[in-house]
Design a protein around this motif. Structure first.
Motif, PDB file in Angstrom:
ATOM      1  N   CYS A   4      -5.635  -0.111   1.901  1.00 41.31           N
ATOM      2  CA  CYS A   4      -4.617  -0.458   2.902  1.00 41.31           C
ATOM      3  C   CYS A   4      -4.926   0.200   4.248  1.00 41.31           C
ATOM      4  CB  CYS A   4      -3.221  -0.116   2.414  1.00 41.31           C
ATOM      5  SG  CYS A   4      -2.925   1.617   2.024  1.00 41.31           S
ATOM      6  N   VAL A  30      -3.859   0.927  -2.693  1.00 42.93           N
ATOM      7  CA  VAL A  30      -2.701   0.863  -1.810  1.00 42.93           C
ATOM      8  C   VAL A  30      -1.888   2.155  -1.924  1.00 42.93           C
ATOM      9  CG1 VAL A  30      -0.614  -0.460  -1.278  1.00 42.93           C
ATOM     10  CG2 VAL A  30      -2.631  -1.625  -2.153  1.00 42.93           C
ATOM     11  N   CYS A  34       2.845   1.457   1.823  1.00 40.39           N
ATOM     12  CA  CYS A  34       2.448   0.053   2.018  1.00 40.39           C
ATOM     13  C   CYS A  34       2.867  -0.798   0.825  1.00 40.39           C
ATOM     14  CB  CYS A  34       0.952  -0.049   2.249  1.00 40.39           C
ATOM     15  SG  CYS A  34       0.430   0.618   3.847  1.00 40.39           S
ATOM     16  N   PHE A  40       1.370  -6.562   0.300  1.00 38.33           N
ATOM     17  CA  PHE A  40       0.267  -6.980  -0.548  1.00 38.33           C
ATOM     18  C   PHE A  40       0.625  -8.062  -1.548  1.00 38.33           C
ATOM     19  CE2 PHE A  40      -0.932  -3.053   1.359  1.00 38.33           C
ATOM     20  CZ  PHE A  40      -2.217  -3.333   1.753  1.00 38.33           C
TER      21      PHE A  40
END
Length: 53
Positions: A4, A30, A34, A40
């Protein structure tokens, strides 16, 4: 492997469904922030979410 942000500490490894007819399964590392913001993808495209630690 995608991440990320290089400034973030990865907490999850997310594996996604590949394109139809493809064997490629994209994987992302990740961070918690995030992941919570749902940058995502929706759960219908996610194959697996693995907590790294």
């Amino acid at each position: 492997m995608n991440i990320c942000s290089e400034a973030h500490t990865p907490v999850y490894k997310i594996t996604y469904k590949g394109a139809k007819g493809s064997k490629y399964k994209p994987e992302w590392l990740v961070c918690e922030n995030c992941h919570e913001k749902k940058y995502f993808g929706a759960f219908d495209v996610v194959l697996n979410i693995e907590k790294l630690y």
